[in-house]
Design a protein around this motif. Structure first.
Motif, mmCIF file in Angstrom:
data_model
loop_
_atom_site.group_PDB
_atom_site.id
_atom_site.type_symbol
_atom_site.label_atom_id
_atom_site.label_comp_id
_atom_site.label_asym_id
_atom_site.label_seq_id
_atom_site.Cartn_x
_atom_site.Cartn_y
_atom_site.Cartn_z
ATOM 1 N N TRP A 1 -6.601 5.385 -4.016
ATOM 2 C CA TRP A 1 -5.709 5.293 -2.981
ATOM 3 C C TRP A 1 -6.106 3.710 -2.356
ATOM 4 O O TRP A 1 -5.599 3.031 -1.710
ATOM 5 C CB TRP A 1 -6.441 6.000 -1.069
ATOM 6 C CG TRP A 1 -6.265 7.286 -1.224
ATOM 7 C CD1 TRP A 1 -7.205 8.547 -2.224
ATOM 8 C CD2 TRP A 1 -5.438 8.299 -1.346
ATOM 9 N NE1 TRP A 1 -6.572 9.761 -1.964
ATOM 10 C CE2 TRP A 1 -5.249 9.509 -1.397
ATOM 11 C CE3 TRP A 1 -3.898 7.298 -0.760
ATOM 12 C CZ2 TRP A 1 -4.589 10.596 -0.777
ATOM 13 C CZ3 TRP A 1 -3.399 8.322 0.195
ATOM 14 C CH2 TRP A 1 -3.177 9.522 -0.165
ATOM 15 N N THR B 1 1.540 6.222 -7.404
ATOM 16 C CA THR B 1 1.076 6.972 -7.855
ATOM 17 C C THR B 1 1.086 8.851 -7.081
ATOM 18 O O THR B 1 -0.018 9.056 -7.797
ATOM 19 C CB THR B 1 -0.686 5.759 -7.116
ATOM 20 O OG1 THR B 1 -1.025 6.507 -5.846
ATOM 21 C CG2 THR B 1 -0.368 5.049 -8.256
ATOM 22 N N LYS B 2 0.463 8.784 -6.329
ATOM 23 C CA LYS B 2 0.172 9.794 -5.403
ATOM 24 C C LYS B 2 1.636 11.206 -6.038
ATOM 25 O O LYS B 2 1.251 11.748 -5.656
ATOM 26 C CB LYS B 2 0.150 9.929 -4.410
ATOM 27 C CG LYS B 2 -1.098 9.161 -3.235
ATOM 28 C CD LYS B 2 -2.364 10.015 -4.412
ATOM 29 C CE LYS B 2 -3.910 9.310 -4.669
ATOM 30 N NZ LYS B 2 -4.232 9.869 -5.534
ATOM 31 N N TYR C 1 2.544 1.473 -3.576
ATOM 32 C CA TYR C 1 1.332 2.146 -4.429
ATOM 33 C C TYR C 1 1.328 3.192 -4.767
ATOM 34 O O TYR C 1 0.917 3.889 -5.301
ATOM 35 C CB TYR C 1 0.213 1.114 -4.646
ATOM 36 C CG TYR C 1 -0.872 1.641 -5.041
ATOM 37 C CD1 TYR C 1 -1.490 0.887 -6.246
ATOM 38 C CD2 TYR C 1 -1.626 2.555 -4.899
ATOM 39 C CE1 TYR C 1 -1.924 1.708 -7.085
ATOM 40 C CE2 TYR C 1 -3.272 3.232 -5.389
ATOM 41 C CZ TYR C 1 -3.255 2.778 -6.626
ATOM 42 O OH TYR C 1 -4.344 2.979 -7.764
ATOM 43 N N TRP C 2 1.276 3.964 -3.466
ATOM 44 C CA TRP C 2 1.585 5.387 -2.991
ATOM 45 C C TRP C 2 1.580 6.079 -2.900
ATOM 46 O O TRP C 2 1.753 7.684 -3.648
ATOM 47 C CB TRP C 2 -0.149 5.485 -1.063
ATOM 48 C CG TRP C 2 -1.402 5.241 -0.956
ATOM 49 C CD1 TRP C 2 -2.480 4.689 -2.262
ATOM 50 C CD2 TRP C 2 -1.043 4.345 0.108
ATOM 51 N NE1 TRP C 2 -2.755 3.635 -0.958
ATOM 52 C CE2 TRP C 2 -2.713 3.966 0.018
ATOM 53 C CE3 TRP C 2 -0.737 4.196 1.610
ATOM 54 C CZ2 TRP C 2 -2.992 2.940 1.256
ATOM 55 C CZ3 TRP C 2 -1.543 3.676 2.666
ATOM 56 C CH2 TRP C 2 -3.172 2.841 2.143
ATOM 57 N N ALA D 1 1.149 -1.638 0.055
ATOM 58 C CA ALA D 1 -0.190 -0.319 0.086
ATOM 59 C C ALA D 1 0.814 1.348 -0.200
ATOM 60 O O ALA D 1 0.771 1.987 -0.747
ATOM 61 C CB ALA D 1 -0.724 0.081 0.546
ATOM 62 N N PRO D 2 1.550 1.743 1.010
ATOM 63 C CA PRO D 2 2.253 2.689 0.576
ATOM 64 C C PRO D 2 3.388 2.796 -0.472
ATOM 65 O O PRO D 2 3.722 3.733 -1.132
ATOM 66 C CB PRO D 2 3.732 2.060 1.805
ATOM 67 C CG PRO D 2 2.795 1.577 2.637
ATOM 68 C CD PRO D 2 2.184 0.454 1.969
ATOM 69 N N GLY E 1 -5.198 0.305 -9.819
ATOM 70 C CA GLY E 1 -6.087 0.240 -8.407
ATOM 71 C C GLY E 1 -7.080 -0.710 -8.754
ATOM 72 O O GLY E 1 -8.199 -0.504 -9.623
#
Length: 174
Positions: free
Chosen positions: A173, A158-159, A154-155, A151-152, A167
């Protein structure tokens, strides 16, 4: 000062072939990198930077392997730890995890796909060590751990870096 131990010729030849193979692979990468555009991009390097870096490192490593083989070989090295033969069961679990991730990432998203890959990889590594696979509770814990790792990542991609990864939802998110 002791003279180096002579390595049998056939063994030296085999070790030299490994070094030459690494050099040849590096040169093949370099040949392929010639056709890649070199204009600098967002990070100040072009798309051909990484292929050239890999090619250079392969040639350097191959040269070092060749030098080592020609100057005494690997005869005096300690035997590597682990089993004498490969663990095919563990390889099958890990490979299945990677293939499942590749097949499912567009459907379940990056985070869940990577968490599933983590579950399979951990199961394979545990089996390679002769440990129990973990049961239902262990599998759930492995999935949660994989989720908390993916998850981190991915964030961040993407962010922070604005790199599109598949996603599960449209929010970006998950």
């Amino acid at each position: 000062m002791e003279a180096p131990v002579a390595v049998p010729t056939a063994r030296r030849l085999h070790q030299s072939v490994i070094g030459l193979g690494a050099i040849a692979l590096g040169l093949a990468y370099a040949w392929g990198a010639i056709d890649i555009a070199s204009e600098a991009g967002y990070g100040g390097v072009g798309p051909n930077f990484l292929p050239w870096l890999v090619a250079l490192l392969l040639v350097v490593c191959g040269g070092l392997l060749l030098w080592q083989a020609r100057h005494g070989g690997f005869e005096n090295d300690e035997a590597p730890p682990g089993a004498a033969k490969g663990d095919w069961d563990a390889l099958a679990w890990i490979s299945a995890g990677v293939l499942l991730n590749a097949a499912a990432i567009e459907r379940v998203g990056f985070v869940i796909g990577c968490a599933l890959c983590f579950v399979f990889a951990v199961r394979g590594l545990r089996r390679a060590e002769g440990k129990p696979a973990g049961g239902l509770r262990g599998t759930a814990l492995d999935f949660a751990t994989g989720f908390l790792i993916a998850a981190p990542a991915y964030w961040l991609f993407t962010k922070l870096l604005a790199i599109n990864l598949p996603g599960l939802t449209g929010t970006g998110w998950l």
